[in-house]
Design a protein around this motif. Structure first.
Motif, PDB file in Angstrom:
ATOM      1  N   ALA A 185      47.886  28.157  37.010  1.00  0.00           N
ATOM      2  CA  ALA A 185      48.488  29.119  36.390  1.00  0.00           C
ATOM      3  C   ALA A 185      48.262  30.481  37.531  1.00  0.00           C
ATOM      4  O   ALA A 185      47.170  30.634  37.874  1.00  0.00           O
ATOM      5  N   THR A 186      49.211  31.508  37.219  1.00  0.00           N
ATOM      6  CA  THR A 186      49.063  32.657  38.047  1.00  0.00           C
ATOM      7  C   THR A 186      49.989  33.769  37.281  1.00  0.00           C
ATOM      8  O   THR A 186      50.749  33.296  36.357  1.00  0.00           O
ATOM      9  N   TRP A 187      49.600  34.910  37.378  1.00  0.00           N
ATOM     10  CA  TRP A 187      50.093  36.157  36.788  1.00  0.00           C
ATOM     11  C   TRP A 187      51.236  36.884  37.703  1.00  0.00           C
ATOM     12  O   TRP A 187      50.929  36.401  38.854  1.00  0.00           O
ATOM     13  N   MET A 188      52.104  37.141  37.083  1.00  0.00           N
ATOM     14  CA  MET A 188      53.421  38.074  38.003  1.00  0.00           C
ATOM     15  C   MET A 188      53.663  39.053  37.157  1.00  0.00           C
ATOM     16  O   MET A 188      54.035  39.188  35.996  1.00  0.00           O
ATOM     17  N   LEU A 189      53.696  40.178  38.075  1.00  0.00           N
ATOM     18  CA  LEU A 189      53.748  41.550  37.555  1.00  0.00           C
ATOM     19  C   LEU A 189      53.995  42.460  38.655  1.00  0.00           C
ATOM     20  O   LEU A 189      53.740  42.298  39.794  1.00  0.00           O
ATOM     21  N   PRO A 190      54.620  43.537  38.534  1.00  0.00           N
ATOM     22  CA  PRO A 190      55.032  44.634  39.554  1.00  0.00           C
ATOM     23  C   PRO A 190      53.753  45.430  39.850  1.00  0.00           C
ATOM     24  O   PRO A 190      52.537  45.563  39.043  1.00  0.00           O
ATOM     25  N   MET A 191      53.597  45.972  41.115  1.00  0.00           N
ATOM     26  CA  MET A 191      52.356  46.843  41.361  1.00  0.00           C
ATOM     27  C   MET A 191      52.025  47.994  40.491  1.00  0.00           C
ATOM     28  O   MET A 191      50.669  47.946  40.085  1.00  0.00           O
ATOM     29  N   LEU A 192      52.840  48.816  39.791  1.00  0.00           N
ATOM     30  CA  LEU A 192      52.403  50.016  38.907  1.00  0.00           C
ATOM     31  C   LEU A 192      51.887  49.329  37.830  1.00  0.00           C
ATOM     32  O   LEU A 192      50.889  49.748  37.058  1.00  0.00           O
ATOM     33  N   THR A 193      52.228  47.937  37.208  1.00  0.00           N
ATOM     34  CA  THR A 193      51.443  47.458  36.146  1.00  0.00           C
ATOM     35  C   THR A 193      50.348  46.846  36.387  1.00  0.00           C
ATOM     36  O   THR A 193      49.138  47.061  35.488  1.00  0.00           O
ATOM     37  N   LEU A 194      50.123  46.507  37.850  1.00  0.00           N
ATOM     38  CA  LEU A 194      48.939  45.854  38.133  1.00  0.00           C
ATOM     39  C   LEU A 194      47.805  47.387  38.333  1.00  0.00           C
ATOM     40  O   LEU A 194      46.522  47.178  38.109  1.00  0.00           O
ATOM     41  N   PHE A 195      48.631  48.194  38.825  1.00  0.00           N
ATOM     42  CA  PHE A 195      47.590  49.667  38.948  1.00  0.00           C
ATOM     43  C   PHE A 195      46.874  49.652  37.266  1.00  0.00           C
ATOM     44  O   PHE A 195      45.768  50.124  37.065  1.00  0.00           O
ATOM     45  N   LYS A 196      47.869  49.470  36.324  1.00  0.00           N
ATOM     46  CA  LYS A 196      47.334  49.789  34.998  1.00  0.00           C
ATOM     47  C   LYS A 196      46.299  48.591  34.459  1.00  0.00           C
ATOM     48  O   LYS A 196      45.221  49.334  33.848  1.00  0.00           O
ATOM     49  N   VAL A 197      46.650  47.543  34.882  1.00  0.00           N
ATOM     50  CA  VAL A 197      45.548  46.406  34.558  1.00  0.00           C
ATOM     51  C   VAL A 197      44.270  46.605  35.301  1.00  0.00           C
ATOM     52  O   VAL A 197      43.346  46.498  34.566  1.00  0.00           O
ATOM     53  N   ARG A 198      44.210  47.192  36.373  1.00  0.00           N
ATOM     54  CA  ARG A 198      42.886  47.245  36.983  1.00  0.00           C
ATOM     55  C   ARG A 198      42.156  48.423  36.486  1.00  0.00           C
ATOM     56  O   ARG A 198      40.799  47.963  36.644  1.00  0.00           O
ATOM     57  N   THR A 199      42.464  49.203  35.541  1.00  0.00           N
ATOM     58  CA  THR A 199      41.664  50.098  34.957  1.00  0.00           C
ATOM     59  C   THR A 199      41.226  49.443  33.587  1.00  0.00           C
ATOM     60  O   THR A 199      40.359  50.133  32.985  1.00  0.00           O
ATOM     61  N   MET A 200      41.388  48.569  33.260  1.00  0.00           N
ATOM     62  CA  MET A 200      41.422  47.747  31.803  1.00  0.00           C
ATOM     63  C   MET A 200      40.039  47.065  31.779  1.00  0.00           C
ATOM     64  O   MET A 200      39.431  46.429  32.765  1.00  0.00           O
ATOM     65  N   LYS A 201      39.202  47.183  30.681  1.00  0.00           N
ATOM     66  CA  LYS A 201      37.955  46.561  30.394  1.00  0.00           C
ATOM     67  C   LYS A 201      38.213  45.663  29.075  1.00  0.00           C
ATOM     68  O   LYS A 201      38.958  45.839  28.288  1.00  0.00           O
ATOM     69  N   ASP A 202      37.092  44.511  29.104  1.00  0.00           N
ATOM     70  CA  ASP A 202      37.127  43.830  27.703  1.00  0.00           C
ATOM     71  C   ASP A 202      36.046  44.489  26.930  1.00  0.00           C
ATOM     72  O   ASP A 202      35.720  45.574  27.309  1.00  0.00           O
ATOM     73  N   ASP A 203      35.934  43.917  25.942  1.00  0.00           N
ATOM     74  CA  ASP A 203      34.931  44.467  24.956  1.00  0.00           C
ATOM     75  C   ASP A 203      33.496  44.723  25.146  1.00  0.00           C
ATOM     76  O   ASP A 203      32.730  45.432  24.587  1.00  0.00           O
ATOM     77  N   GLN A 204      33.228  43.884  26.292  1.00  0.00           N
ATOM     78  CA  GLN A 204      31.810  44.208  26.991  1.00  0.00           C
ATOM     79  C   GLN A 204      31.595  44.991  28.085  1.00  0.00           C
ATOM     80  O   GLN A 204      30.708  45.030  28.624  1.00  0.00           O
ATOM     81  N   GLY A 205      32.809  45.734  28.118  1.00  0.00           N
ATOM     82  CA  GLY A 205      33.009  46.701  29.322  1.00  0.00           C
ATOM     83  C   GLY A 205      33.053  46.097  30.718  1.00  0.00           C
ATOM     84  O   GLY A 205      32.894  46.866  31.785  1.00  0.00           O
ATOM     85  N   ASN A 206      33.519  44.926  30.803  1.00  0.00           N
ATOM     86  CA  ASN A 206      33.796  44.177  32.052  1.00  0.00           C
ATOM     87  C   ASN A 206      35.194  44.613  32.472  1.00  0.00           C
ATOM     88  O   ASN A 206      36.042  44.352  31.619  1.00  0.00           O
ATOM     89  N   TYR A 207      35.535  44.763  33.710  1.00  0.00           N
ATOM     90  CA  TYR A 207      36.731  44.678  34.320  1.00  0.00           C
ATOM     91  C   TYR A 207      37.519  43.412  34.133  1.00  0.00           C
ATOM     92  O   TYR A 207      36.962  42.562  34.677  1.00  0.00           O
ATOM     93  N   LEU A 208      38.760  43.673  34.043  1.00  0.00           N
ATOM     94  CA  LEU A 208      39.679  42.302  33.816  1.00  0.00           C
ATOM     95  C   LEU A 208      39.967  41.881  35.129  1.00  0.00           C
ATOM     96  O   LEU A 208      39.987  40.623  35.455  1.00  0.00           O
ATOM     97  N   TRP A 209      40.196  42.735  36.152  1.00  0.00           N
ATOM     98  CA  TRP A 209      40.727  42.468  37.288  1.00  0.00           C
ATOM     99  C   TRP A 209      39.465  42.643  38.529  1.00  0.00           C
ATOM    100  O   TRP A 209      38.750  43.233  38.430  1.00  0.00           O
ATOM    101  N   ARG A 210      39.118  41.517  39.147  1.00  0.00           N
ATOM    102  CA  ARG A 210      38.190  41.291  40.240  1.00  0.00           C
ATOM    103  C   ARG A 210      38.586  40.950  41.435  1.00  0.00           C
ATOM    104  O   ARG A 210      39.622  40.124  41.499  1.00  0.00           O
ATOM    105  N   PRO A 211      38.133  41.719  42.640  1.00  0.00           N
ATOM    106  CA  PRO A 211      38.727  41.429  43.967  1.00  0.00           C
ATOM    107  C   PRO A 211      38.024  40.122  44.503  1.00  0.00           C
ATOM    108  O   PRO A 211      37.164  39.686  44.062  1.00  0.00           O
ATOM    109  N   GLY A 212      38.960  39.414  45.212  1.00  0.00           N
ATOM    110  CA  GLY A 212      38.533  38.198  45.820  1.00  0.00           C
ATOM    111  C   GLY A 212      37.543  38.573  47.132  1.00  0.00           C
ATOM    112  O   GLY A 212      38.251  38.993  48.214  1.00  0.00           O
TER     113      GLY A 212
END
Length: 400
Positions: A288-315
């Protein structure tokens, strides 16, 4: 202690002065907070954009390294080599001597006398490779090349019976599996790149590479939009043009995709992305992979889970793509932006969900007359697409 009206007036006056001072100080504090928030917001946006640049640069460098390490292809048949040389002469000078016969020998296909000339097979496959580099959909979807005008496929919808029996017990007949035939919706795509005759006459001008790049760029833009949003009229039917339903896989009709509502019109939260992952069957998640546009990816990069971990991680490691909740991300600017009722995020195994069908035989018609002094190369190819597994991809729909 005696208190008179004068004392009250003095205290009231002092209170008023202190309140004015408080308001002035607090206003300055709030202004400073807003300025700080604004500065931090601008800094975050700039860093977000930089992350995208670095992420893309890493992917490009890895692709270039992979291409550089690819072994050279073995030489082709004599007819193929002659066809390629004759085609280059046609591109540069418009010479057609023997090209039709060489084309038929090299490709072993019938040709249309008024439809231009088929590019040599090696060039055709190079164009497809360039298209794969340019098009997000070609990067993640299955692709097949055919020599016929259309393509059909049988899919098993299940329904075959089974059961347990004793060693000597009779084996009763079981239900017959349900099969369905699906067909690719084809369309003809064209590009008409222009070059001056002077550039074509220049021996240092790589006409083949120029035509490949120009055609691939034009085709990729048109194809990418069609594979995602195409309505099926003279073009492929895109994934987002198929029917959507909230019903689960067990009760949803084949050919209908599942949408998961975010619960908020025009917005979503981290839990919605997690919910999307776990609505996809485990067997599909491995690819599986995600598909979304750049501005939505910008939004997602600022999101954290309940433990305060960022959902997006760099390779960070070589060959490791950046990930969202542990799954790779494909940026596609043809995806809908964040808005009410938009299918703003797709998640799933696109290789199992959608197949791109290319008919081999890109054709070129040389036109030195219409736009003098430029020479036009009217280039066409047939391409199609079809939804092959409607359980393999899910959509996050931003609605209640």
């Amino acid at each position: 202690m005696a208190v008179d009206q004068k004392d009250v007036a003095q205290v009231a006056e002092e209170l008023g002065k202190r309140f004015d001072e408080f308001k002035s100080t607090n206003d300055k504090r709030l202004e400073a907070v807003e300025q700080e928030k604004s500065a931090l917001s601008e800094k975050t946006e700039a860093m977000n954009a930089k992350l995208s640049e670095l992420d893309q640069l890493k992917a490009d460098l890895e692709a270039s390294l992979k291409e550089a390490n690819r072994p050279d292809k073995p030489g082709g048949k004599k007819e193929v080599t002659e066809h390629k040389a004759a085609f280059e002469s046609f591109i540069r000078k418009g010479r057609e001597d023997g090209l039709r016969e060489l084309e038929q020998k090299a490709l072993n296909t019938t040709t249309d006398a008024d439809g231009g000339y088929a590019v040599p097979e090696e060039l055709d496959r190079n164009i497809l490779e360039l298209l794969k580099d340019e098009s997000p959909m070609r990067q993640v979807c299955s692709q097949i090349t055919v020599s016929t005008p259309d393509y059909k496929k049988l899919v098993n919808l299940g329904g075959a019976g089974s059961g347990w029996v004793g060693e000597a017990a009779a084996r009763p007949a079981t239900d017959t599996p349900t099969l369905a035939q699906i067909a690719a919706i084809m369309g003809e795509i064209y590009a008409n790149p222009q070059a001056t005759q002077t550039s074509l006459d220049d021996v240092f001008f790589d006409a083949e590479a120029w035509l490949n790049a120009e055609v691939a760029r034009e085709f990729a833009e048109q194809e990418g939009a069609a594979f995602l949003n195409g309505d099926g009229t003279n073009k492929p039917k895109g994934i987002l043009s198929y029917a959507f339903d909230t019903a689960g896989d067990a009760s949803r009709a084949f050919g209908t995709l599942q949408k998961i509502h975010s619960g908020t019109a025009g917005d979503f939260v981290p839990d919605d992305l997690i919910k999307l992952v776990y609505n996809l069957k485990k067997g599909y998640r491995a690819g599986a992979t995600w598909m979304l546009p750049m501005l939505t990816l910008f939004k997602v990069r600022t999101m954290k889970d309940d433990q305060g971990n960022y959902l997006w991680r760099p390779g960070i490691e070589a060959g490791e793509p950046s990930s969202l909740l542990g799954y790779a991300v494909t940026e596609n600017e043809d995806m809908p932006a964040v808005a009410a009722d938009a299918n703003a995020v797709l998640f799933g195994d696109f290789r199992r969900a959608y197949t791109i069908v290319d008919r081999i035989g890109t054709r070129v018609l040389r036109d030195p007359f219409t736009n003098k002094p430029n020479v036009g190369f009217y280039t066409t190819k047939r391409v199609g697409g079809m939804l092959t597994d409607s359980q393999a991809v899910k959509a996050l729909t931003l609605s209640i």
